[in-house]
Design a protein around this motif. Structure first.
Motif, PDB file in Angstrom:
ATOM      1  N   HIS A  36      22.864  23.067  -1.904  1.00  0.00           N
ATOM      2  CA  HIS A  36      24.117  23.270  -3.034  1.00  0.00           C
ATOM      3  C   HIS A  36      25.443  23.256  -2.632  1.00  0.00           C
ATOM      4  N   HIS A  37      25.608  22.739  -1.476  1.00  0.00           N
ATOM      5  CA  HIS A  37      26.985  22.818  -0.912  1.00  0.00           C
ATOM      6  C   HIS A  37      27.888  22.127  -1.645  1.00  0.00           C
ATOM      7  N   ALA A  38      29.165  22.575  -1.298  1.00  0.00           N
ATOM      8  CA  ALA A  38      30.304  21.648  -2.232  1.00  0.00           C
ATOM      9  C   ALA A  38      30.412  20.273  -1.660  1.00  0.00           C
ATOM     10  N   PHE A  39      30.011  20.082  -0.402  1.00  0.00           N
ATOM     11  CA  PHE A  39      29.972  18.507   0.101  1.00  0.00           C
ATOM     12  C   PHE A  39      29.037  17.743  -0.653  1.00  0.00           C
ATOM     13  N   VAL A  40      27.725  18.384  -0.788  1.00  0.00           N
ATOM     14  CA  VAL A  40      26.627  17.531  -1.563  1.00  0.00           C
ATOM     15  C   VAL A  40      27.073  17.288  -3.017  1.00  0.00           C
ATOM     16  N   ASP A  41      27.921  18.472  -3.812  1.00  0.00           N
ATOM     17  CA  ASP A  41      28.297  18.520  -5.065  1.00  0.00           C
ATOM     18  C   ASP A  41      29.427  17.073  -5.081  1.00  0.00           C
ATOM     19  N   LYS A  42      29.935  17.043  -4.104  1.00  0.00           N
ATOM     20  CA  LYS A  42      30.963  15.893  -4.169  1.00  0.00           C
ATOM     21  C   LYS A  42      30.386  14.560  -3.874  1.00  0.00           C
ATOM     22  N   LEU A  43      29.458  14.508  -3.216  1.00  0.00           N
ATOM     23  CA  LEU A  43      28.790  13.183  -2.899  1.00  0.00           C
ATOM     24  C   LEU A  43      27.914  12.933  -4.093  1.00  0.00           C
ATOM     25  N   LEU A  44      27.321  13.668  -4.736  1.00  0.00           N
ATOM     26  CA  LEU A  44      26.529  13.384  -5.889  1.00  0.00           C
ATOM     27  C   LEU A  44      27.228  12.949  -7.076  1.00  0.00           C
ATOM     28  N   ASP A  45      28.676  13.601  -7.147  1.00  0.00           N
ATOM     29  CA  ASP A  45      29.280  13.125  -8.283  1.00  0.00           C
ATOM     30  C   ASP A  45      30.382  12.000  -8.135  1.00  0.00           C
ATOM     31  N   GLY A  46      30.385  11.530  -6.842  1.00  0.00           N
ATOM     32  CA  GLY A  46      31.073  10.324  -6.426  1.00  0.00           C
ATOM     33  C   GLY A  46      32.549  10.775  -6.173  1.00  0.00           C
ATOM     34  N   ALA A 160      17.408  15.366  -4.101  1.00  0.00           N
ATOM     35  CA  ALA A 160      16.626  15.311  -5.545  1.00  0.00           C
ATOM     36  C   ALA A 160      17.544  15.977  -6.860  1.00  0.00           C
ATOM     37  N   ARG A 161      18.567  16.532  -6.474  1.00  0.00           N
ATOM     38  CA  ARG A 161      19.652  17.051  -7.321  1.00  0.00           C
ATOM     39  C   ARG A 161      20.100  15.941  -7.976  1.00  0.00           C
ATOM     40  N   ALA A 162      20.339  14.633  -7.423  1.00  0.00           N
ATOM     41  CA  ALA A 162      20.908  13.298  -8.014  1.00  0.00           C
ATOM     42  C   ALA A 162      20.316  13.073  -9.425  1.00  0.00           C
ATOM     43  N   GLY A 163      18.991  13.507  -9.545  1.00  0.00           N
ATOM     44  CA  GLY A 163      18.413  13.197 -10.861  1.00  0.00           C
ATOM     45  C   GLY A 163      18.051  11.703 -11.157  1.00  0.00           C
ATOM     46  N   ASP A 164      18.367  11.172 -12.131  1.00  0.00           N
ATOM     47  CA  ASP A 164      18.096   9.897 -12.852  1.00  0.00           C
ATOM     48  C   ASP A 164      19.194   8.823 -12.103  1.00  0.00           C
ATOM     49  N   PRO A 165      18.541   7.907 -11.319  1.00  0.00           N
ATOM     50  CA  PRO A 165      19.540   6.792 -10.777  1.00  0.00           C
ATOM     51  C   PRO A 165      20.631   6.184 -11.385  1.00  0.00           C
ATOM     52  N   ALA A 166      20.348   6.159 -12.832  1.00  0.00           N
ATOM     53  CA  ALA A 166      21.215   5.860 -13.746  1.00  0.00           C
ATOM     54  C   ALA A 166      22.596   6.510 -13.702  1.00  0.00           C
ATOM     55  N   ASN A 167      22.366   7.850 -13.426  1.00  0.00           N
ATOM     56  CA  ASN A 167      23.889   8.890 -13.245  1.00  0.00           C
ATOM     57  C   ASN A 167      24.282   8.859 -11.981  1.00  0.00           C
ATOM     58  N   TRP A 168      23.886   8.045 -10.744  1.00  0.00           N
ATOM     59  CA  TRP A 168      24.322   8.275  -9.666  1.00  0.00           C
ATOM     60  C   TRP A 168      25.628   7.440  -9.401  1.00  0.00           C
ATOM     61  N   TRP A 177      23.322   6.578   0.213  1.00  0.00           N
ATOM     62  CA  TRP A 177      23.091   7.721   1.162  1.00  0.00           C
ATOM     63  C   TRP A 177      22.095   8.528   0.145  1.00  0.00           C
ATOM     64  N   ILE A 178      22.275   8.672  -1.147  1.00  0.00           N
ATOM     65  CA  ILE A 178      21.390   9.270  -1.898  1.00  0.00           C
ATOM     66  C   ILE A 178      20.087   8.711  -1.853  1.00  0.00           C
ATOM     67  N   ARG A 179      20.024   7.578  -2.187  1.00  0.00           N
ATOM     68  CA  ARG A 179      18.921   6.634  -2.200  1.00  0.00           C
ATOM     69  C   ARG A 179      17.945   6.748  -1.116  1.00  0.00           C
ATOM     70  N   LEU A 180      18.593   6.820   0.065  1.00  0.00           N
ATOM     71  CA  LEU A 180      17.996   6.768   1.373  1.00  0.00           C
ATOM     72  C   LEU A 180      17.173   7.892   1.338  1.00  0.00           C
ATOM     73  N   HIS A 181      17.658   9.112   0.685  1.00  0.00           N
ATOM     74  CA  HIS A 181      16.861  10.283   0.703  1.00  0.00           C
ATOM     75  C   HIS A 181      16.083  10.731  -0.373  1.00  0.00           C
ATOM     76  N   ASN A 182      16.055   9.721  -1.376  1.00  0.00           N
ATOM     77  CA  ASN A 182      15.366  10.000  -2.832  1.00  0.00           C
ATOM     78  C   ASN A 182      14.907   8.970  -3.400  1.00  0.00           C
ATOM     79  N   ASN A 183      13.731   8.804  -2.834  1.00  0.00           N
ATOM     80  CA  ASN A 183      12.841   7.662  -3.261  1.00  0.00           C
ATOM     81  C   ASN A 183      11.541   7.812  -2.965  1.00  0.00           C
ATOM     82  N   PRO A 184      10.501   7.263  -3.556  1.00  0.00           N
ATOM     83  CA  PRO A 184       9.109   7.512  -3.340  1.00  0.00           C
ATOM     84  C   PRO A 184       8.587   7.499  -2.143  1.00  0.00           C
ATOM     85  N   GLY A 185       8.946   6.712  -1.263  1.00  0.00           N
ATOM     86  CA  GLY A 185       8.885   6.704   0.006  1.00  0.00           C
ATOM     87  C   GLY A 185       9.053   7.967   1.095  1.00  0.00           C
TER      88      GLY A 185
END
Length: 235
Positions: A36-46, A160-168, A177-185
């Motif tokens: 839940h780091h601020a770095f992650v927050d900024k990455l997730l919201d663009g 996983a905090r990114a949620g729905d890809p439509a909101n990435w 960078w999110i997709r590489l760490h958030n996909n079924p594989g």
């Protein structure tokens, strides 16, 4: 990384709580602070600035050599062929998808060749690289798995905090960078890695303590690495 290889079916999809989960609980404060780091927050919201993204990626790329070596050591020290094949597949994925992301971002962000291959390492970067190489030097499967598991599991948790890809975020430098760490594989790989770690929990108390210390130090350094990515000196 996007995992394409099939996984061995010798682990349950939802394993019981084991060594991995106990260790995660033992360092929950650092784990949650990283996820839940601020770095992650900024990455997730663009909203992550190019300055901070550039610094982060330059430093993160320096782990690729040790990480690749750890995967190679996992191939060598795994107890059976099914596990070796999983790590061999991961090596191929890491060399393609993830490396391509780095090079594309370096080009977009104007990172010169020297900074891609031989930048000045921050303290957290140097310490994490040293931890990876220390685990590598043991040639011990549980030690190698401890570092790999933290690196992959913790990243899967924040992604996983990114949620729905439509909101990435709209820009690929963030969303990819999110997709590489958030996909079924990737999720299957992390679940498999966690179960594999639990299955080879050391019976020797001294080795168990060493592996546990490696796991906890890796979590501490993941948090420190995110802290460094947003430090004033990173701009």
């Amino acid at each position: 990384m996007l995992v394409q290889s099939p996984f061995a079916d010798n682990h349950e999809e939802h394993p019981a709580v084991g060594f991995a989960e106990d260790l995660r609980t033992s360092c929950a404060a650092d784990w949650e602070a990283a996820v839940h780091h601020a770095f992650v927050d900024k990455l997730l919201d663009g909203s992550l600035s190019d300055h901070h993204l550039r610094h982060y990626l330059v430093q993160d790329y320096q782990f690729c050599d040790a990480f690749t070596a750890l995967l190679g050591q996992a191939v060598a020290s795994a107890p059976a062929l099914p596990s070796r094949l999983v790590f061999a597949g991961i090596l191929g994925a890491f060399a393609s998808d993830e490396n391509t992301y780095f090079q594309d971002c370096f080009d977009e962000l104007g990172v010169p060749a020297h900074d891609r291959t031989a930048p000045v390492l921050g303290p957290a970067t140097a310490q994490f690289d040293a931890l990876m190489r220390s685990a590598l030097a043991t040639r011990s499967y549980p030690d190698v798995l401890a570092v790999l598991l933290v690196a992959e599991w913790l990243y899967g948790d924040w992604a996983a905090r990114a949620g729905d890809p439509a909101n990435w975020p709209a820009q690929a430098k963030h969303s990819e960078w999110i997709r590489l760490h958030n996909n079924p594989g990737y999720n299957a790989w992390v679940a498999w890695l966690r179960a594999e770690f639990n299955a080879v929990e050391p019976g020797n108390p001294a080795v168990r303590d060493r592996v546990a210390a490696t796991f906890r130090e890796a979590v501490r350094l993941e948090r420190a690495f995110f802290d460094a990515a947003l430090a004033p000196a990173a701009v």
